[in-house]
Scaffold this motif. Structure first.
Motif, PDB file in Angstrom:
ATOM      1  N   TYR A  50       0.827  -1.211   0.000  1.00 20.55           N
ATOM      2  CA  TYR A  50       0.000   0.000   0.000  1.00 20.55           C
ATOM      3  C   TYR A  50       0.863   1.263   0.000  1.00 20.55           C
ATOM      4  O   TYR A  50       0.517   2.257  -0.626  1.00 20.55           O
ATOM      5  CB  TYR A  50      -0.894  -0.016   1.243  1.00 20.55           C
ATOM      6  CG  TYR A  50      -1.819   1.169   1.366  1.00 20.55           C
ATOM      7  CD1 TYR A  50      -3.046   1.180   0.711  1.00 20.55           C
ATOM      8  CD2 TYR A  50      -1.477   2.277   2.142  1.00 20.55           C
ATOM      9  CE1 TYR A  50      -3.907   2.261   0.826  1.00 20.55           C
ATOM     10  CE2 TYR A  50      -2.325   3.360   2.261  1.00 20.55           C
ATOM     11  CZ  TYR A  50      -3.549   3.351   1.597  1.00 20.55           C
ATOM     12  OH  TYR A  50      -4.393   4.435   1.713  1.00 20.55           O
ATOM     13  N   ALA A 190      -6.193  -2.055   3.587  1.00 21.49           N
ATOM     14  CA  ALA A 190      -4.886  -1.585   4.036  1.00 21.49           C
ATOM     15  C   ALA A 190      -5.196  -0.504   5.063  1.00 21.49           C
ATOM     16  O   ALA A 190      -5.074   0.687   4.807  1.00 21.49           O
ATOM     17  CB  ALA A 190      -4.062  -1.040   2.882  1.00 21.49           C
ATOM     18  N   ASN A 220      -6.826  -7.627   6.523  1.00 23.15           N
ATOM     19  CA  ASN A 220      -5.976  -6.440   6.485  1.00 23.15           C
ATOM     20  C   ASN A 220      -4.519  -6.812   6.213  1.00 23.15           C
ATOM     21  O   ASN A 220      -4.084  -7.938   6.488  1.00 23.15           O
ATOM     22  CB  ASN A 220      -6.071  -5.711   7.837  1.00 23.15           C
ATOM     23  CG  ASN A 220      -5.550  -4.282   7.779  1.00 23.15           C
ATOM     24  OD1 ASN A 220      -5.468  -3.681   6.712  1.00 23.15           O
ATOM     25  ND2 ASN A 220      -5.207  -3.736   8.923  1.00 23.15           N
ATOM     26  N   LEU A 221      -3.764  -5.851   5.689  1.00 25.33           N
ATOM     27  CA  LEU A 221      -2.321  -6.014   5.549  1.00 25.33           C
ATOM     28  C   LEU A 221      -1.648  -6.138   6.911  1.00 25.33           C
ATOM     29  O   LEU A 221      -2.256  -5.867   7.951  1.00 25.33           O
ATOM     30  CB  LEU A 221      -1.720  -4.839   4.783  1.00 25.33           C
ATOM     31  CG  LEU A 221      -1.883  -4.830   3.263  1.00 25.33           C
ATOM     32  CD1 LEU A 221      -1.434  -3.488   2.693  1.00 25.33           C
ATOM     33  CD2 LEU A 221      -1.096  -5.963   2.607  1.00 25.33           C
ATOM     34  N   PHE A 231       0.442  -1.969   9.856  1.00 25.67           N
ATOM     35  CA  PHE A 231      -0.777  -2.727   9.605  1.00 25.67           C
ATOM     36  C   PHE A 231      -0.816  -3.910  10.567  1.00 25.67           C
ATOM     37  O   PHE A 231       0.195  -4.579  10.778  1.00 25.67           O
ATOM     38  CB  PHE A 231      -0.828  -3.204   8.155  1.00 25.67           C
ATOM     39  CG  PHE A 231      -0.807  -2.070   7.157  1.00 25.67           C
ATOM     40  CD1 PHE A 231      -1.879  -1.207   7.037  1.00 25.67           C
ATOM     41  CD2 PHE A 231       0.302  -1.851   6.358  1.00 25.67           C
ATOM     42  CE1 PHE A 231      -1.863  -0.157   6.137  1.00 25.67           C
ATOM     43  CE2 PHE A 231       0.345  -0.805   5.450  1.00 25.67           C
ATOM     44  CZ  PHE A 231      -0.749   0.048   5.343  1.00 25.67           C
TER      45      PHE A 231
END
Length: 616
Positions: A50, A190, A220-221, A231
């Motif tokens: 991201y 992200a 999620n990352l 993250f």
């Protein structure tokens, strides 16, 4: 509903690490196949990372991401893979999820709402996709649909809300997915870490499963991807308003595969099983961020000017906890290997031995330093296992002072030259600690916190100097209670002396009894003013009137505090512009590169403070 085994993958990626990123994806897909997962979702922009910043502007970067996607096609056999990447169509760049099935690119879904608040700057690179629109995309000679679509797997219809899409209330794409009778909604994200944010996500996911009448799957990352944002790798699954799956957050692994059966038959998670303690969240986030920053920068460890006070001591403990937590999660051997320490410590080294290798500290005494802070620093370093040095900077301070006295033709005094005499001590410490850092091939840890950043209570090129500033995004009031918590709950008994001291810069002669809060104001008051003035953008008079009702502080004193805060805030923007990179940890920060922009030159709230002064 058919029995479909779905999965989510959280990955710790790095911009421009094409081989490493693809390797993480490959390994995750293989593990998913071993678990018989049939429909697998990766996070937003998982192929590139991201945090690729202005690399997204280029023509070649999205093209290379497409080549990486093409390389994944052979793995899309007996499994459907959904994965995020940037895609350029007709000179516009879109934040997309590609769906791979039967070794083909089945379709591409584009993000409809872009994040533009706080640390996010998506409108700089991406264009939002129009709801309901479907276009065609040339994928290496094959026409592929791109846009607002839903898909089917074993009779289960599924669609996507990509991160920010889900946070747009009545406008969110999920309601249009509901109209299309989807059974499953993936949210590949992200989403940056902030203390308390996980609870908000849980509420979003569970409420979405009710309002959208679908199983809602969030992924999620993971990790400190590119330097600032962290993250947490959160994966959540909810159905009918109940949370059925939540993973442990902020793992030290390169990737994790989480599975969930649509025909689950599992009980929902008990509400009392969900931990939202901010001290724990802060600790886990910073330790992972430090670990990733160290290994991704290919550094051999950290160097810290350890004063024995709260700020530097908190950072020392966080580095030590990075090692302890990493060894618990990975095992000592894997931690050593992943940290790049093979050959520097034995593979069966204890956490304390590893800390001795990765953390070097130095107490840099001046004539104004006390025995108490020396004892505090030495006691803490020894208890952690950190390497400890002790030297005196008085000779260097005297050398600079005598030279300037000769140049200006007078003797310096505390009465006339207070700030200059304080700052030279802080600045003299920087060159030698940098020298030690270079010798160690390490990262220098700066020690400023957010409260000091607010009011400029830091010496530029002194205590602000460093490669990374781990605590610059949290306030001093939080840190002081965290240190007590770390001593009691994490067992860092070496903090006993630190926690017994009153915060002080120790830059004035000891007979002046200098303390931080006497120089400024109580740290709790800084937090209260900061919230209203910076987070909520209120003017001085409004801040004063609100706090006059909320705080038990005499009106004249409170007025002085508010005036001092605004004057120091405006005067010290240039310092905030120059702080070392910091981790984003709280629900906001004062870093102008990622959150809070303010003019370097301004009128300094002159008229606004005059208005405040007129209030009774």
């Amino acid at each position: 509903m058919s029995n479909l085994k779905i999965g989510g993958v959280t990955v710790n990626q790095t911009p421009l690490d094409w081989k490493g990123n693809l390797d993480n994806i490959h390994k995750a897909i293989r593990e998913a196949k071993e678990k018989n997962i049939e429909l697998l979702c990766f996070p937003e922009l998982a192929i590139t990372g991201y945090g690729s910043e202005d690399l997204f502007f280029s023509q070649w970067y999205p093209k290379k991401a497409l080549q990486q996607l093409q390389a994944l096609l052979p793995l899309a056999e007996d499994i459907t893979i959904c994965i995020g990447l940037p895609i350029r169509l007709e000179q516009q760049l879109y934040n997309c999820i590609a769906i791979l099935e039967d070794q083909k690119l089945k379709g591409i879904v584009a993000k409809q709402f872009l994040a533009i608040d706080g640390v996010h700057y998506e409108f700089r690179w991406f264009s939002p996709w129009q709801a309901g629109k479907i276009a065609t995309f040339d994928f290496f000679g094959t026409e592929v649909p791109l846009g607002d679509m839903v898909f089917d797997k074993k009779g289960i219809t599924y669609g996507f809300e990509i991160c920010e899409d889900a946070w747009r209330g009545d406008k969110r794409p999920g309601y249009r997915l509901k109209d299309r009778n989807v059974d499953l909604i993936f949210n590949p994200s992200a989403s940056h870490f902030a203390m308390g944010k996980s609870k908000l996500r849980e509420e979003l996911v569970t409420e979405s499963s009710i309002h959208l009448d679908a199983t809602y799957f969030y992924v999620n990352l993971l990790g400190n991807e590119a330097g600032r944002m962290i993250f947490d790798g959160e994966t959540l699954v909810a159905k009918n308003g109940k949370l059925y799956y939540k993973n442990p957050l902020l793992s030290f692994e390169d990737y994790q595969v989480h599975e969930y059966n649509m025909d689950h038959g599992l009980p929902p998670l008990p509400e009392n099983s969900l931990d939202h303690d901010k001290n724990t969240e802060f600790t886990h986030a910073v330790t992972l961020a430090l670990f990733d920053y160290m290994r991704k920068s290919r550094s051999a460890g950290f160097v810290l000017s350890l004063s024995g006070g709260a700020d530097s001591s908190s950072i020392a403990v966080l580095v030590a906890e990075m090692v302890h937590r990493g060894c618990r999660l990975l095992g000592s051997h894997r931690f050593i290997e992943k940290a790049g320490l093979l050959g520097k410590v034995s593979t069966d080294a204890s956490p304390k031995e590893i800390i001795g290798q990765v953390l070097t500290t130095a107490y840099q005494a001046s004539e104004n330093s006390s025995q108490d802070t020396l004892d505090s620093a030495q006691f803490l370093a020894k208890s952690l296992g950190a390497s400890f040095h002790h030297w005196n900077i008085s000779e260097e301070v005297q050398s600079y002072s005598s030279k300037i006295e000769t140049a200006i033709g007078r003797t310096l005094s505390w009465k006339e030259d207070d700030i200059a005499l304080q700052n030279i001590q802080a600045r003299v410490r920087a060159p030698i600690i940098w020298m030690l850092t270079n010798i160690k091939n390490a990262l220098l840890l700066a020690t400023s916190n957010r409260s000091e950043g607010d009011v400029g209570y830091a010496t530029m090129d002194g205590d602000t100097s460093g490669s990374i500033s781990p605590i610059a995004a949290v306030d001093k009031y939080f840190l002081l209670q965290w240190l007590q918590w770390a001593e009691e709950q994490l067992g860092y008994e070496g903090l006993a002396k630190v926690n017994a001291l009153q915060p002080t810069a120790e830059l004035r002669p000891q007979d002046q009894h200098q303390t931080d809060e006497q120089d400024l104001m109580p740290y709790s008051v800084i937090v209260d003013i900061e919230k209203l003035a910076i987070r909520e953008y209120r003017k001085p008079a409004d801040v004063y009137l609100i706090l006059l009702e909320e705080l038990d502080i005499p009106a004249p004193l409170l007025k002085n505090y508010v005036t001092k805060f605004f004057r120091l805030w405006a005067r010290n923007q240039w310092k905030r512009e120059r702080f070392a990179p910091s981790f984003h940890l709280d629900d906001f920060n004062v870093d102008p590169k990622t959150w809070c922009r303010f003019p370097i030159l301004s009128g300094g709230f002159t008229e606004e403070l005059a208005e405040l002064d007129q209030l009774d």
